[in-house]
Design an enzyme around this catalytic site. Structure first.
Site, PDB file in Angstrom:
ATOM      1  CG  HIS A  69      -3.272   1.625 -28.713  1.00 32.82           C
ATOM      2  ND1 HIS A  69      -2.990   0.192 -28.511  1.00 32.82           N
ATOM      3  CD2 HIS A  69      -2.497   1.814 -29.332  1.00 32.82           C
ATOM      4  CE1 HIS A  69      -2.011   0.046 -28.700  1.00 32.82           C
ATOM      5  NE2 HIS A  69      -1.572   0.933 -29.354  1.00 32.82           N
ATOM      6  CG  ASP A  71      -6.255  -2.063 -29.192  1.00 35.18           C
ATOM      7  OD1 ASP A  71      -5.786  -1.088 -29.048  1.00 35.18           O
ATOM      8  OD2 ASP A  71      -6.324  -2.826 -30.397  1.00 35.18           O
ATOM      9  CG  ASP A 102       2.399  -0.979 -28.818  1.00 32.08           C
ATOM     10  OD1 ASP A 102       1.735   0.257 -28.834  1.00 32.08           O
ATOM     11  OD2 ASP A 102       2.367  -1.698 -29.661  1.00 32.08           O
ATOM     12  CD  GLU A 135      -2.220   0.778 -32.991  1.00 32.17           C
ATOM     13  OE1 GLU A 135      -1.241   1.337 -33.847  1.00 32.17           O
ATOM     14  OE2 GLU A 135      -1.812  -0.141 -32.304  1.00 32.17           O
ATOM     15  CD  GLU A 136      -1.206  -3.159 -30.966  1.00 35.47           C
ATOM     16  OE1 GLU A 136      -0.822  -3.377 -32.059  1.00 35.47           O
ATOM     17  OE2 GLU A 136      -0.279  -2.419 -30.394  1.00 35.47           O
ATOM     18  CG  HIS A 353       3.764  -5.971 -30.521  1.00 37.10           C
ATOM     19  ND1 HIS A 353       3.246  -6.142 -31.991  1.00 37.10           N
ATOM     20  CD2 HIS A 353       3.027  -4.934 -30.006  1.00 37.10           C
ATOM     21  CE1 HIS A 353       2.402  -4.863 -32.157  1.00 37.10           C
ATOM     22  NE2 HIS A 353       2.127  -4.296 -31.035  1.00 37.10           N
TER      23      HIS A 353
END
Length: 380
Positions: A69, A71, A102, A135-136, A353
């Site tokens: 991903h 995003d 990520d 995905e997020e 994150h």
């Protein structure tokens, strides 16, 4: 000329693709992949950007897939960042920015490995890349939409590698062969409001909710299985919204999150939660309502050819034999597992994150080398 995965990661970081915004990330990858001979299709659904790319013939006997991903989660307080969260700056041996860990570095590594591989050694088979911008977020129109479209179009992967970060401390020490299921339960207890000096005239939902969450959290769900740790239940909040000290409220809410192994399903745990709430309701006379959100079921790709291939390639490049694990949260592998065998392997995820998210620069070409070896060994 080989694709530089570090430069590609930096370019992706400079695309402000906070979910579900595309931010230019998928357009950048589509241009690169198209130039390398991949057939690319945008599979956007309900405003969510997705990209499908295939090199080779549809329906080939062997088709290796990568999933990832572009995003990212929001940056939070931008003033707390040491460097521009969308700057893609390299400093002190690190590449900084939102998505560095990520998982734009993982995407860059497998895209670079895939492009170099088909240019240098065109395989006897096909190579598919599925890339999502969801995905997020809610994850309802990302990888799920790609897999729905693939089923309609007759596209299929024989096996798939998800490039999420999987290693706790050192590149190479862990891969994921499954994931725990995840669900959230929302309870509402409706009592009778009253004066705190006359509790017998009220029905206090706070005490009832406390009794319920104590019942739920006091009993272990299981002792774990061969490939999974014990399931866990966490009470994440109890709320009344009551500012008064002399009023028994009429309403109390609580939220419980469960991460469960392959002894359970979302449905079986929902039945258990419903029965526990009914027991407390009968004992107290306070009505208890329940709604449940299941984010994903537990799944396992049994150790075999795919996990052995990944483990051998990782060990050859890093000297470490990755531990097969099912720990951590959810990922889009929970959707891919219904399509084909899936394993996850990526870099160290310590800063994902976080404020000042960053990745050690040296890990990115090392990850590309691992992915490249996996492709060569798969198609050998």
């Amino acid at each position: 000329m080989p694709v530089d995965p570090v430069a590609l990661t930096a370019a992706l970081i400079r695309c402000p693709s906070v979910t579900p915004a595309e931010g230019g990330a998928l357009r950048l990858l589509e241009d690169l992949l198209t130039e390398a001979g991949f057939s690319c299709t945008r599979v956007d659904r309900n405003g969510t950007p997705n990209l499908f790319a295939r090199w080779g013939r549809k329906g080939a006997n062997r088709t290796f897939g990568f999933n990832g991903h572009t995003d990212v989660v929001p940056v939070g307080d931008a003033a707390a960042w040491t460097r521009d969260p969308f700057g893609g700056e390299i400093a002190d041996g690190w590449l900084w920015g939102r998505g560095a860990t990520d998982m734009k570095s993982g995407v860059a590594a497998f895209v670079a490995a895939a492009v170099d591989f088909v240019r240098e050694t065109p395989p006897d088979g096909a190579l598919i890349l599925t890339l999502t911008g969801d995905e997020e977020g809610d994850a309802t129109d990302g990888t799920v939409a790609l897999l729905d479209w693939m089923a309609t179009e007759g596209e299929a992967m024989s096996v798939c590698l998800v490039g999420e970060p999987t290693c706790p401390e050192r590149l190479g020490e862990m891969m994921k062969i499954g994931r725990r299921g995840s669900m959230t339960a929302f309870f509402t207890a409706r009592g009778v409001q009253g004066h705190s000096a006359y509790p017998h005239r009220a029905k206090n939902p706070v005490a009832v909710m406390a009794r319920l969450v104590d019942r739920l959290s006091s009993q272990p769900l299981d002792a774990g299985t061969a490939h999974f740790d014990p399931s866990t239940l966490a009470v994440t909040t109890i709320d009344t919204g009551n500012p008064a000290t002399n009023v028994i409220p009429a309403l109390c809410r609580a939220t419980v999150n469960i991460r469960f192994n392959d002894l359970h399903s979302g449905a079986s745990l929902t039945d258990w939660l419903t029965a526990e709430a009914a027991t407390v309701q009968t004992e107290t006379g306070v009505e208890i309502g329940l709604t449940v959100k299941i984010s994903g079921e537990s799944f396992l790709t049994p150790p075999g050819d795919l996990s052995d291939l990944v483990a051998r390639s990782v060990e050859a490049e890093t000297g470490l034999r990755p531990e097969p694990s099912t720990s951590g949260g959810t990922s889009d592998a929970r959707f891919v597992k219904a399509h084909c065998p899936v394993v996850e392997f990526g870099l160290v995820g310590k800063t994902m994150h976080q404020v000042d998210e960053r990745v050690e620069v040296a890990q990115i070409p090392a990850l590309k080398a691992i992915y490249g070896r996996i492709l060569k060994d798969y198609f050998a």
